[in-house]
Design a protein around this motif. Structure first.
Motif: not given
Length: 155
Positions: A39-58
């Motif tokens: 949640x915090x990192x989404x407010x930064x300038x970083x391009x954020x990628x989530x990795x989890x084989x058991x989820x489809x959306x975060x």
């Protein structure tokens, strides 16, 4: 101890040169630390990628099953996994072409750090990416707390 952790200045330099972050072990559960950090990192300038084989959306963003499924080579891999999973995550981080292997609070393995550095990676262990980013970008008070007033005192 043979491995030397990066200094504050070195950690700041790592964060300044980082443009993309892959969060391995990111969770859609808002009670998990990875979700709070995301949640915090989404407010930064970083391009954020989530990795989890058991989820489809975060947090409204797509989730990838593995680092090799990402559409880019991340600059930094932020790890939220169990200690026994770290060697495999390091192998995937090296294969993905990342430049930094970042282990969250509670994760520390000198042999793994030495192996990562031998592969050319910068390594940060037992530190929170959110806390370090906030520290260097004015989000933390010198005492380490957010400057917003939070108190346990009854009024």
């Amino acid at each position: 101890m043979t491995w030397t952790p990066p200094s504050a200045q070195e950690r700041q330099a790592i964060l300044r040169k980082t443009h993309s972050v892959a969060m391995v072990g990111a969770s859609p559960n808002p009670a998990r630390a990875s979700n709070f950090v995301a949640t915090y990192l989404l407010s930064t300038d970083y391009d954020l990628y989530f990795v989890n084989p058991n989820a489809s959306e975060i947090l409204g963003h797509p989730v990838y099953p593995s680092l090799d499924a990402l559409p880019v080579a991340p600059d930094l891999v932020d790890v939220f996994r169990r200690p026994e999973d770290l060697p495999d995550v390091l192998d995937a981080t090296i294969a993905a072409g990342a430049s930094t292997f970042w282990l969250q609070f509670g994760l520390y393995d000198e042999a793994l750090a030495e192996r990562a550095e031998a592969a050319g990676l910068a390594v940060v262990m037992d530190r929170c990416l959110k806390v370090e980013h906030a520290r260097f970008h004015g989000g933390l008070h010198l005492a380490g707390f957010d400057t917003g007033v939070i108190s346990s005192r009854r009024r």
